[in-house]
Scaffold this motif. Sequence first.
Motif, mmCIF file in Angstrom:
data_model
loop_
_atom_site.group_PDB
_atom_site.id
_atom_site.type_symbol
_atom_site.label_atom_id
_atom_site.label_comp_id
_atom_site.label_asym_id
_atom_site.label_seq_id
_atom_site.Cartn_x
_atom_site.Cartn_y
_atom_site.Cartn_z
ATOM 1 N N LEU A 74 -13.122 -53.320 17.873
ATOM 2 C CA LEU A 74 -12.531 -52.440 18.869
ATOM 3 C C LEU A 74 -11.773 -53.259 19.905
ATOM 4 C CD1 LEU A 74 -12.390 -49.545 20.064
ATOM 5 C CD2 LEU A 74 -14.542 -50.039 21.239
ATOM 6 N N ASP A 75 -10.538 -52.863 20.191
ATOM 7 C CA ASP A 75 -9.754 -53.468 21.270
ATOM 8 C C ASP A 75 -9.472 -52.393 22.314
ATOM 9 O OD1 ASP A 75 -9.682 -55.861 19.913
ATOM 10 O OD2 ASP A 75 -7.631 -55.631 19.191
ATOM 11 N N ILE A 76 -9.677 -52.735 23.588
ATOM 12 C CA ILE A 76 -9.385 -51.828 24.696
ATOM 13 C C ILE A 76 -8.216 -52.411 25.476
ATOM 14 C CG2 ILE A 76 -10.254 -50.711 26.773
ATOM 15 C CD1 ILE A 76 -11.712 -49.758 24.315
ATOM 16 N N ALA A 77 -7.109 -51.693 25.511
ATOM 17 C CA ALA A 77 -5.901 -52.196 26.168
ATOM 18 C C ALA A 77 -6.000 -52.053 27.681
ATOM 19 C CB ALA A 77 -4.676 -51.439 25.649
ATOM 20 N N PRO A 78 -5.419 -52.993 28.421
ATOM 21 C CA PRO A 78 -5.420 -52.901 29.887
ATOM 22 C C PRO A 78 -4.752 -51.614 30.366
ATOM 23 C CG PRO A 78 -4.720 -55.089 29.167
ATOM 24 C CD PRO A 78 -4.775 -54.234 27.936
ATOM 25 N N GLY A 79 -5.359 -50.991 31.378
ATOM 26 C CA GLY A 79 -4.791 -49.802 31.976
ATOM 27 C C GLY A 79 -5.048 -48.509 31.236
ATOM 28 N N SER A 80 -5.767 -48.570 30.135
ATOM 29 C CA SER A 80 -6.017 -47.370 29.336
ATOM 30 C C SER A 80 -7.230 -46.604 29.846
ATOM 31 C CB SER A 80 -6.228 -47.750 27.863
ATOM 32 O OG SER A 80 -7.349 -48.613 27.731
ATOM 33 N N PHE A 81 -7.339 -45.351 29.396
ATOM 34 C CA PHE A 81 -8.516 -44.528 29.679
ATOM 35 C C PHE A 81 -9.072 -44.098 28.325
ATOM 36 C CE2 PHE A 81 -10.640 -41.880 33.012
ATOM 37 C CZ PHE A 81 -11.521 -41.218 32.180
ATOM 38 N N THR A 82 -10.150 -44.738 27.916
ATOM 39 C CA THR A 82 -10.719 -44.529 26.588
ATOM 40 C C THR A 82 -12.055 -43.816 26.697
ATOM 41 O OG1 THR A 82 -9.658 -46.535 25.735
ATOM 42 C CG2 THR A 82 -11.531 -45.670 24.493
ATOM 43 N N ALA A 83 -12.207 -42.710 25.978
ATOM 44 C CA ALA A 83 -13.481 -41.996 25.921
ATOM 45 C C ALA A 83 -14.229 -42.402 24.656
ATOM 46 C CB ALA A 83 -13.255 -40.495 25.942
ATOM 47 N N ILE A 84 -15.527 -42.634 24.808
ATOM 48 C CA ILE A 84 -16.388 -42.925 23.665
ATOM 49 C C ILE A 84 -17.436 -41.827 23.594
ATOM 50 C CG2 ILE A 84 -17.997 -44.551 22.608
ATOM 51 C CD1 ILE A 84 -16.517 -46.804 23.994
ATOM 52 N N VAL A 85 -17.469 -41.124 22.462
ATOM 53 C CA VAL A 85 -18.379 -39.992 22.305
ATOM 54 C C VAL A 85 -19.229 -40.194 21.062
ATOM 55 C CG1 VAL A 85 -16.713 -38.465 23.429
ATOM 56 C CG2 VAL A 85 -16.766 -38.597 20.926
ATOM 57 N N GLY A 86 -20.275 -39.395 20.974
ATOM 58 C CA GLY A 86 -21.159 -39.455 19.823
ATOM 59 C C GLY A 86 -22.466 -38.763 20.144
ATOM 60 N N ALA A 87 -23.191 -38.398 19.113
ATOM 61 C CA ALA A 87 -24.480 -37.745 19.310
ATOM 62 C C ALA A 87 -25.486 -38.736 19.893
ATOM 63 C CB ALA A 87 -24.986 -37.194 17.968
ATOM 64 N N ASN A 88 -26.619 -38.222 20.360
ATOM 65 C CA ASN A 88 -27.682 -39.099 20.844
ATOM 66 C C ASN A 88 -28.093 -40.069 19.737
ATOM 67 O OD1 ASN A 88 -27.766 -37.844 23.333
ATOM 68 N ND2 ASN A 88 -29.403 -36.423 22.757
ATOM 69 N N GLY A 89 -28.227 -41.347 20.104
ATOM 70 C CA GLY A 89 -28.611 -42.354 19.124
ATOM 71 C C GLY A 89 -27.469 -42.932 18.328
ATOM 72 N N SER A 90 -26.232 -42.549 18.680
ATOM 73 C CA SER A 90 -25.080 -43.041 17.921
ATOM 74 C C SER A 90 -24.697 -44.476 18.297
ATOM 75 C CB SER A 90 -23.873 -42.120 18.124
ATOM 76 O OG SER A 90 -23.502 -42.068 19.499
ATOM 77 N N GLY A 91 -25.200 -44.978 19.431
ATOM 78 C CA GLY A 91 -24.909 -46.362 19.824
ATOM 79 C C GLY A 91 -24.014 -46.485 21.043
ATOM 80 N N LYS A 92 -23.711 -45.389 21.717
ATOM 81 C CA LYS A 92 -22.764 -45.414 22.841
ATOM 82 C C LYS A 92 -23.219 -46.343 23.965
ATOM 83 C CE LYS A 92 -22.881 -41.009 23.842
ATOM 84 N NZ LYS A 92 -23.996 -40.614 22.958
ATOM 85 N N SER A 93 -24.446 -46.147 24.445
ATOM 86 C CA SER A 93 -24.925 -46.942 25.580
ATOM 87 C C SER A 93 -25.120 -48.401 25.192
ATOM 88 C CB SER A 93 -26.232 -46.360 26.124
ATOM 89 O OG SER A 93 -25.998 -45.107 26.743
ATOM 90 N N THR A 94 -25.565 -48.646 23.984
ATOM 91 C CA THR A 94 -25.724 -50.026 23.527
ATOM 92 C C THR A 94 -24.377 -50.735 23.505
ATOM 93 O OG1 THR A 94 -27.644 -49.424 22.186
ATOM 94 C CG2 THR A 94 -26.541 -51.492 21.637
ATOM 95 N N LEU A 95 -23.344 -50.038 23.045
ATOM 96 C CA LEU A 95 -22.003 -50.608 23.055
ATOM 97 C C LEU A 95 -21.558 -50.888 24.490
ATOM 98 C CD1 LEU A 95 -19.396 -51.413 21.609
ATOM 99 C CD2 LEU A 95 -18.719 -48.993 21.639
ATOM 100 N N ALA A 96 -21.821 -49.937 25.395
ATOM 101 C CA ALA A 96 -21.423 -50.105 26.790
ATOM 102 C C ALA A 96 -22.051 -51.344 27.408
ATOM 103 C CB ALA A 96 -21.818 -48.864 27.593
#
Length: 275
Positions: free
Chosen positions: A22-44
Motif C-alpha cells: 500500500l502506498d499513501i500519497a501526500p495530501g490525500s484523504f484515504t478511507a480504510i474500511v472493513g468488518a470487525n477483525g479485518s485488520g484495520k487497527s493493526t494496520l493503523a
Amino acid sequence: MLQIKGLCRSYGGRDVLKNIDLDIAPGSFTAIVGANGSGKSTLALHMNALLRPEHGSVIVDGMDTRDSDRLFDIRERVGMVMQNPDSQSVASIVEDDTAFAPENLGMDEAETNRRIDYALDAVGISHLRHRPISTLSGGQKQLAAIAGILAMRPKYMVCDEATSMLDPMSRRRILSCVRRLNKELGITVIWITHYMDEAALSDRMIVLDNGTIAADGMPREIFKDAALLECCALELPPCAALAAELIKSGIKLGTLPLTADECADMILKHTEAVL
C-alpha cells in the motif's frame, strides 16, 4: 509518501495482516474500511511504528519504522487519533494537553504557545483553551485530541475509528474538521472507519477483508460492486442504499449518489423530468 510493502502480522497464531502492499500519497484523504477483525487497527498502528513489522516494511518519507533510531522522527511526522479521546489526554486542562507534544519536542515557551494557538484555532476550540478536559463533551474531547496531534505539525494523521464513540452531530463535526485540515493545510489523512457514509467522502477507499486488501479505488466505484460489499460484510451508505432501492423499483437515477445532497438532487431531477 507512506509506503507499505509485504506487511504481515499475526496474533496468537492467527494472521491478522497478510502481505499488505500500500502506498499513501501526500495530501490525500484515504478511507480504510472493513468488518470487525479485518485488520484495520493493526494496520493503523504500524503507520507510526506503535507496532513494527514482523515481515515486510513500512517506510515513512524514506524512514523505515524498523529503525529504532528514527522512531522519534516517524512519530513526530505521523500523528495518531484514537477511538477513545480519554486515552490520549495527558493533562487536565485543554491548553496544557495541547502543549504536551511541543514541550516534549524541546520547543521553547514562545514556539510552544504559537503551536497551541495554531492547533486550537485550526480545530475551532480556542474558546475552550482553559477548560478542564473532564468538562468537555465527547466531540470536544476528540477535537482537543486532534489539537494535541496538530501541535506537532504532522504531515500525516491516522484517525482510527475517531468518531465511533460520538453522536451523529459530533461525528459530522469531527469529520468536517479533519477534511478541512486535509484540504487547507495539506495534511495527509488515513481515515479508518466502519461508517460507510464517512468513507464515501474520501478520495480513495481501501477495503480490508480477513487481513488482505479486497478492493482499492474510488468510493463510488467500490460501492457499485454489490458482490464485494456482501462478501466483506459491508453496506452501502444510507443515501446510496435508498437510491439503489429506487433504481430496483424502476426509477432511473443515473450515477449512484453517495451523499444526501446528491441523492436529493437526483430525485428532484427525476421528478421534474416525469412531471
